[in-house]
Design a protein around this motif. Structure first.
Motif, PDB file in Angstrom:
ATOM      1  N   VAL A 145      14.517 -69.342 -13.226  1.00 30.16           N
ATOM      2  CA  VAL A 145      13.560 -70.123 -13.483  1.00 30.16           C
ATOM      3  C   VAL A 145      12.658 -70.375 -12.389  1.00 30.16           C
ATOM      4  CG1 VAL A 145      12.316 -72.197 -14.504  1.00 30.16           C
ATOM      5  CG2 VAL A 145      14.268 -70.857 -15.861  1.00 30.16           C
ATOM      6  N   VAL A 146      13.495 -71.066 -11.252  1.00 29.92           N
ATOM      7  CA  VAL A 146      12.881 -71.400 -10.043  1.00 29.92           C
ATOM      8  C   VAL A 146      12.063 -70.172  -9.508  1.00 29.92           C
ATOM      9  CG1 VAL A 146      13.176 -72.131  -7.618  1.00 29.92           C
ATOM     10  CG2 VAL A 146      14.602 -73.197  -9.557  1.00 29.92           C
ATOM     11  N   LEU A 147      12.835 -69.108  -9.402  1.00 27.57           N
ATOM     12  CA  LEU A 147      12.284 -67.787  -8.811  1.00 27.57           C
ATOM     13  C   LEU A 147      10.852 -67.506  -9.393  1.00 27.57           C
ATOM     14  CD1 LEU A 147      15.364 -65.289  -8.363  1.00 27.57           C
ATOM     15  CD2 LEU A 147      13.581 -66.257  -6.680  1.00 27.57           C
ATOM     16  N   LEU A 148      10.892 -67.437 -10.677  1.00 27.05           N
ATOM     17  CA  LEU A 148       9.270 -67.168 -11.717  1.00 27.05           C
ATOM     18  C   LEU A 148       8.497 -68.248 -11.259  1.00 27.05           C
ATOM     19  CD1 LEU A 148      10.991 -66.112 -14.878  1.00 27.05           C
ATOM     20  CD2 LEU A 148       9.896 -64.782 -13.083  1.00 27.05           C
ATOM     21  N   LEU A 149       9.104 -69.702 -10.942  1.00 23.57           N
ATOM     22  CA  LEU A 149       7.695 -70.711 -10.569  1.00 23.57           C
ATOM     23  C   LEU A 149       7.178 -70.511  -9.307  1.00 23.57           C
ATOM     24  CD1 LEU A 149       9.535 -74.229 -12.092  1.00 23.57           C
ATOM     25  CD2 LEU A 149       7.387 -72.933 -12.660  1.00 23.57           C
ATOM     26  N   LEU A 150       8.474 -70.131  -8.313  1.00 21.67           N
ATOM     27  CA  LEU A 150       7.817 -69.853  -7.065  1.00 21.67           C
ATOM     28  C   LEU A 150       6.748 -68.580  -7.088  1.00 21.67           C
ATOM     29  CD1 LEU A 150      10.929 -69.854  -4.885  1.00 21.67           C
ATOM     30  CD2 LEU A 150       8.956 -71.428  -4.809  1.00 21.67           C
ATOM     31  N   ALA A 151       7.129 -67.518  -8.138  1.00 27.18           N
ATOM     32  CA  ALA A 151       6.189 -66.521  -8.120  1.00 27.18           C
ATOM     33  C   ALA A 151       4.944 -67.210  -8.523  1.00 27.18           C
ATOM     34  CB  ALA A 151       6.745 -65.502  -8.971  1.00 27.18           C
ATOM     35  N   VAL A 203       9.331 -63.149  -3.571  1.00 23.94           N
ATOM     36  CA  VAL A 203      11.007 -63.995  -3.633  1.00 23.94           C
ATOM     37  C   VAL A 203      11.514 -63.647  -4.859  1.00 23.94           C
ATOM     38  CG1 VAL A 203      10.477 -65.683  -1.758  1.00 23.94           C
ATOM     39  CG2 VAL A 203      10.342 -66.220  -4.385  1.00 23.94           C
ATOM     40  N   SER A 204      10.828 -63.113  -5.672  1.00 22.78           N
ATOM     41  CA  SER A 204      11.481 -62.978  -7.175  1.00 22.78           C
ATOM     42  C   SER A 204      12.568 -61.724  -7.018  1.00 22.78           C
ATOM     43  CB  SER A 204      10.483 -62.658  -8.111  1.00 22.78           C
ATOM     44  OG  SER A 204       9.489 -61.702  -7.862  1.00 22.78           O
ATOM     45  N   LEU A 205      12.425 -61.197  -5.930  1.00 20.56           N
ATOM     46  CA  LEU A 205      13.428 -59.781  -5.636  1.00 20.56           C
ATOM     47  C   LEU A 205      14.578 -60.367  -5.216  1.00 20.56           C
ATOM     48  CD1 LEU A 205      10.823 -57.699  -3.843  1.00 20.56           C
ATOM     49  CD2 LEU A 205      11.526 -57.412  -6.195  1.00 20.56           C
ATOM     50  N   PHE A 206      15.109 -61.734  -4.992  1.00 23.52           N
ATOM     51  CA  PHE A 206      15.986 -62.148  -4.401  1.00 23.52           C
ATOM     52  C   PHE A 206      17.489 -61.910  -5.362  1.00 23.52           C
ATOM     53  CE2 PHE A 206      14.866 -65.955  -1.598  1.00 23.52           C
ATOM     54  CZ  PHE A 206      14.254 -64.953  -0.603  1.00 23.52           C
ATOM     55  N   PRO A 207      18.538 -61.744  -4.700  1.00 24.28           N
ATOM     56  CA  PRO A 207      19.679 -61.501  -5.707  1.00 24.28           C
ATOM     57  C   PRO A 207      20.154 -62.588  -6.256  1.00 24.28           C
ATOM     58  CG  PRO A 207      20.366 -61.703  -3.407  1.00 24.28           C
ATOM     59  CD  PRO A 207      18.748 -61.777  -3.201  1.00 24.28           C
ATOM     60  N   ILE A 208      19.653 -62.533  -7.771  1.00 21.66           N
ATOM     61  CA  ILE A 208      19.974 -63.921  -8.445  1.00 21.66           C
ATOM     62  C   ILE A 208      21.234 -64.336  -8.503  1.00 21.66           C
ATOM     63  CG2 ILE A 208      19.532 -65.039 -10.964  1.00 21.66           C
ATOM     64  CD1 ILE A 208      17.221 -62.662 -11.012  1.00 21.66           C
ATOM     65  N   ALA A 209      22.197 -63.608  -9.132  1.00 24.51           N
ATOM     66  CA  ALA A 209      23.629 -64.151  -9.402  1.00 24.51           C
ATOM     67  C   ALA A 209      24.335 -64.385  -8.184  1.00 24.51           C
ATOM     68  CB  ALA A 209      24.375 -62.863  -9.766  1.00 24.51           C
ATOM     69  N   ILE A 210      24.029 -63.953  -6.919  1.00 20.51           N
ATOM     70  CA  ILE A 210      24.419 -64.534  -5.536  1.00 20.51           C
ATOM     71  C   ILE A 210      24.044 -65.658  -5.348  1.00 20.51           C
ATOM     72  CG2 ILE A 210      24.538 -63.627  -3.121  1.00 20.51           C
ATOM     73  CD1 ILE A 210      24.608 -61.036  -4.000  1.00 20.51           C
ATOM     74  N   LEU A 211      22.825 -65.965  -5.502  1.00 18.21           N
ATOM     75  CA  LEU A 211      22.095 -67.321  -5.416  1.00 18.21           C
ATOM     76  C   LEU A 211      22.745 -68.273  -6.163  1.00 18.21           C
ATOM     77  CD1 LEU A 211      18.439 -66.368  -4.737  1.00 18.21           C
ATOM     78  CD2 LEU A 211      20.038 -67.587  -3.311  1.00 18.21           C
ATOM     79  N   ALA A 212      22.837 -68.050  -7.601  1.00 19.97           N
ATOM     80  CA  ALA A 212      23.548 -68.875  -8.448  1.00 19.97           C
ATOM     81  C   ALA A 212      24.877 -69.390  -7.843  1.00 19.97           C
ATOM     82  CB  ALA A 212      23.756 -68.539  -9.755  1.00 19.97           C
ATOM     83  N   ILE A 213      25.745 -68.415  -7.425  1.00 20.72           N
ATOM     84  CA  ILE A 213      26.994 -68.630  -6.945  1.00 20.72           C
ATOM     85  C   ILE A 213      26.970 -69.479  -5.596  1.00 20.72           C
ATOM     86  CG2 ILE A 213      29.079 -67.768  -5.895  1.00 20.72           C
ATOM     87  CD1 ILE A 213      28.327 -65.197  -7.932  1.00 20.72           C
ATOM     88  N   THR A 214      25.806 -69.147  -4.786  1.00 17.05           N
ATOM     89  CA  THR A 214      25.574 -69.954  -3.446  1.00 17.05           C
ATOM     90  C   THR A 214      25.560 -71.372  -3.946  1.00 17.05           C
ATOM     91  OG1 THR A 214      25.001 -68.052  -2.723  1.00 17.05           O
ATOM     92  CG2 THR A 214      24.521 -69.958  -1.363  1.00 17.05           C
ATOM     93  N   ALA A 215      24.526 -71.769  -5.061  1.00 17.55           N
ATOM     94  CA  ALA A 215      24.070 -73.193  -5.213  1.00 17.55           C
ATOM     95  C   ALA A 215      25.472 -73.550  -5.979  1.00 17.55           C
ATOM     96  CB  ALA A 215      23.232 -72.776  -6.496  1.00 17.55           C
ATOM     97  N   GLU A 216      26.292 -73.059  -6.438  1.00 15.30           N
ATOM     98  CA  GLU A 216      27.580 -73.582  -6.904  1.00 15.30           C
ATOM     99  C   GLU A 216      28.330 -74.137  -5.578  1.00 15.30           C
ATOM    100  OE1 GLU A 216      28.789 -74.479  -9.510  1.00 15.30           O
ATOM    101  OE2 GLU A 216      30.961 -74.471  -9.476  1.00 15.30           O
TER     102      GLU A 216
END
Lengths: 537, 304
Positions: A423-429, A443-456
């Motif tokens: 959602v954040v990626l889409l909002l940024l877009a 930025v919507s091309l970012f690796p989503i799963a890796i970012l979720a793990i990083t946030a965790e």
């Protein structure tokens, strides 16, 4: 004494052989390509490329309409690529002769406002000529050059005023060409004021006024040169500079020693032409011709960007070991050359991360997250990439705090985190597109799963070791992302890896070497500073 | 005045005394500890099996929960217990450990005074089983005996269980430190969470040096109790246990964490990747002694 089999020794031999293999092999292949297959090494340094967009507007009143302009030709100095037109209801025809290329848009019964666009990218070289100082003005020229010695409208070579002023300027009985053109060039550059006037000025008017714009000075230069029996012609074009403008430019070329040598007495270019001069046409022509009473408007918009040299890519396409064949394989399944280039750069980004982690000794989120973010940030640019990365981490870890308070189990919680990142990626877009910041949308091309793990990880680290520590690691991660970005975005390295994909083995050799490097990390000098620099205990 | 060469020489000697992270991994951990043996240290239940078999003292295990299903009788299992420790079997860095010290009105209270209902504990155990504290790998909950710390250790500790970390390489004790929880570390004996590290002389068991959050200190910041020059009780037993464990497991470079209870030393866990901060805590590097031990081992191998 026979050497006993020793696994430590054996491993050492294999290790050294592998490093040698992975360094010597790519360098040998590269050398083979350069020396045997004549790959152009200088062609690997990127150049400034311009994308010129010519926009034309006109209003129709029910009659037929015709507009034409010159299109540039590729030659030894300038390369024109990626030509694109948007002609709307008009039919486009391109008429090319050995000198000029003219595009004409035509339509019948035109009503209302119309936009026509034509864009292309330009790569041009700066060229400077050296005129031998002992060269004299030839008595005669081949017949084909006759047209460049004749009187024309606005170029009054037989006018007594031209004769007078050239006599005044050139007093020698038998002057050298260098002397003649230097004197004319200096006279026009220094004694004639530059005037911003877009109308037609003939040679005599310019001479009488003592001031002129580019076309007036150009005609006067041509008139004086032709008067002295030096073939000369006007050249029309555009000075390429980032931004929008309506001004075109004219300069002259003199036929000296079998070359057409450029001169510009507005910008003081003597026998040289800068890389940002785009040649559009030769001769005393109007750049735009159009049906009258159509409220014709035009505009040049120029964008610049660094690109690999056009020649390098062309030569690569032709050579035996060529990599474009290799790429055409991928193109068949829809993977672009651009994407492949980035994929080839990821090992290099990974090596940068290794240096930061094992030699400098900084902590980052995820081992190769920085390299992947840097690869993804290529479209958005570094600043928007970092901004996107930080905002995703911060917002997602805030969401995690809420989820933590709700006391959810791990996997469903992570699924919600993943959704948050999406959602954040889409909002940024969306924000990016609405505010006209197209880069942010990428930025919507970012690796989503890796970012979720990083946030965790960020959140766990924050809970266990405090906000300060997690912010510190976020910052060092940003620094490593930036470093990866600069390396992976380097056009020189990209061109190298495209031309010599075998170079991908070099980081492998370096990683092997670093893989057995037992030295102190830079950060450990700080960590153990008291043991190393402190008082002896 | 020192000239540049003596300075450079001294600098190199000083750098050469410190074990770096890269060297620890390459020259000590990888060659000494086989990957396949890592679970002996990483899985506390497996460690306990080894310890139990050899009769090495360690906290008694009350319960093990490996599935959510097992938690159905949690109420019954915990009803009679008012002090115990909840641990993830494969956790790292002290994460996920809750030390319960008393029960009042149906609530349990941790060593830090935090209140837990049965549901709080159940949820925490679910998190453990889900692998939150063990890199997303399924994990097991261990409920074990809480260690009552020896009075002499209590003197220098505030609110939590202290432990002795012993680095053992090739069956030789290399370096030791005591880790003391502080109010800042929330009762945890982990240096990076704010615990105090106290360097202990291997031969005598006397504390020689102390650090907290990277700076040297002499007294406990919470209680102002002087930390240097104290003799750790049961020291020879602690060293003996360290060596005994190194003979028990196939790991040749390891950290052994031992608590000093009122009944004597008890092994908490063993670690295949013991940190290198122990050098700062002791105020000296351990590379030389490790290298000497390594050389000795190589000589022995060659001789054989």
């Amino acid at each position: 004494m026979a050497i006993k089999y020793n696994s430590v020794l054996a491993r050492q031999y294999v290790f050294i052989s592998l490093i040698a293999l992975f360094s010597i092999l790519p360098i040998s292949i590269m050398a083979y390509k350069i020396f045997y297959l004549d790959y152009p090494l200088t062609g690997l340094i990127p150049v400034n490329s311009y994308i010129l967009d010519v926009k034309m507007q006109a209003d129709g009143h029910g009659d037929s309409m015709k507009m034409s302009t010159f299109l540039p030709k590729s030659d030894s100095r300038q390369t024109i690529l990626n030509e694109m037109s948007s002609s709307g209801a008009f039919s486009l025809s391109i008429d090319s002769n050995d000198m000029n290329r003219m595009a004409t848009w035509e339509a019948e019964d035109v009503n209302g406002h119309h936009n026509i666009g034509y864009s292309y990218s330009v790569q041009a070289k700066h060229v400077q000529y050296v005129i031998p100082d002992n060269l004299l003005i030839p008595d005669s020229y081949p017949e084909s050059l006759g047209q460049y010695l004749k009187e024309e409208d606005g170029i009054q070579i037989n006018d007594p005023l031209i004769d007078q002023s050239t006599k005044k300027l050139i007093t020698d009985e038998n002057p050298s060409i260098l002397d003649v053109v230097t004197r004319i060039h200096r006279h026009l550059q220094d004694d004639f004021a530059n005037k911003k006037f877009s109308g037609f000025t003939d040679a005599i008017t310019a001479l009488k006024l003592g001031e002129a714009s580019c076309n007036g000075k150009g005609r006067l230069f041509v008139a004086m040169a032709r008067h002295l029996n030096i073939p000369a012609r006007l050249v029309g074009g555009v000075i390429l500079k980032q931004g929008s403008k309506r001004t075109s430019h004219q300069w002259v070329e003199l036929y000296i020693n079998n070359h057409w040598v450029p001169f510009d007495t507005i910008n003081n270019h003597f026998a040289e032409i800068p890389a940002n001069f785009l040649t559009l046409y030769y001769g005393d022509q109007a750049l735009f011709k159009h049906t009258s009473d159509i409220n014709f408007q035009y505009m040049f918009s120029t964008k610049t960007r660094l690109v690999p040299r056009a020649e390098a890519q062309e030569v690569l396409g032709e050579s035996v070991f060529n990599i474009t064949n290799f790429y055409s394989l991928f193109q068949k399944v829809g993977i672009s050359q651009d994407l492949l280039k980035i994929i080839l750069m990821i090992p290099l980004g990974a090596f940068v991360v290794v240096v930061f982690r094992n030699v400098i000794g900084v902590e980052t989120f995820g081992t190769f997250l920085p390299a992947l973010i840097a690869a993804a940030a290529r479209e958005s640019g570094l600043m928007w990439g970092l901004l996107g990365f930080v905002s995703i981490i911060v917002i997602s870890s805030l969401v995690r705090k809420v989820l933590e308070w709700l006391q959810l189990l791990h996997s469903p919680k992570m699924a919600i985190m993943l959704t948050t990142v999406v959602v954040v990626l889409l909002l940024l877009a969306v924000i990016g597109v609405n505010l006209g910041m197209i880069q942010l949308a990428q930025v919507s091309l970012f690796p989503i799963a890796i970012l979720a793990i990083t946030a965790e990880r960020f959140a766990i680290l924050e809970a266990e070791q405090g906000m300060l520590k997690s912010i510190k690691i976020t910052l060092t991660t940003c620094v490593v992302i930036a470093a990866c970005f600069f390396v992976m975005d380097s056009l020189f390295l990209q061109s190298m890896i495209l031309a010599f994909p075998e170079l991908i083995l070099i980081p492998v050799a370096l990683n092997l070497w670093l893989g057995r490097w037992i030295g102190m990390r830079f950060s450990e000098f700080i960590r153990f500073r008291k043991l190393i620099f402190g008082p002896q205990s | 005045m020192k000239n540049i060469f003596t300075f450079a020489k001294e600098f190199r000697q000083r750098v050469g005394a410190v074990l770096s992270m890269n060297q620890r991994n390459l020259e000590y951990i990888y060659p000494s500890n086989n990957r396949v043996d890592f679970p002996i240290a990483d899985d506390k239940l497996l460690t306990k099996k080894y310890l139990l078999k050899a009769g090495v003292p360690h906290p008694e295990t009350y319960q093990v929960y490996g599935y959510f299903f097992d938690l159905r009788n949690l109420d019954l299992d915990l009803s009679e217990r008012s002090d115990f420790v909840i641990k993830p079997a494969r956790g790292s860095g002290g994460g996920g450990i809750i030390v319960i010290v008393r029960k009042e009105n149906g609530y349990w209270y941790s060593v830090g005074g935090k209140q837990y209902s049965l549901e709080d504990l159940r949820r925490h155990m679910c998190d453990i089983i889900f692998g939150i504290y063990s890199f997303g790998i399924r994990d097991e909950v261990v409920i074990e005996q809480r260690i009552i710390q020896h009075d002499s250790v209590n003197e220098i500790t505030e609110g939590g269980l202290a432990d002795v970390r012993l680095i053992v390489y090739q069956h030789q004790p290399i370096m030791a430190m005591m880790r003391l929880p502080t109010s800042a570390s929330d009762g945890k004996a982990n240096l990076h969470q704010g615990a105090i590290g106290v360097g202990v002389d291997i031969d005598s068991g006397i504390t020689i040096h102390a650090t907290h959050e990277g700076s040297y200190l002499d007294a406990h910041p919470d209680s102002n109790v002087f930390l240097i020059g104290r003799k750790i009780v049961y020291w020879s037993d602690i060293i003996k246990i360290g060596i005994q464990i190194s003979n028990l497991v196939p790991l040749k470079y390891l950290g052994v964490d031992i608590a000093v209870s009122h009944e004597g030393p008890k092994v908490l866990e063993i670690n295949v990747r013991p940190g290198i901060e122990i050098q700062n805590v002791n105020g000296k590097g351990m590379r030389r002694i490790l290298a000497a031990t390594r050389q000795m081992q190589l000589d022995v191998t060659k001789g054989a």
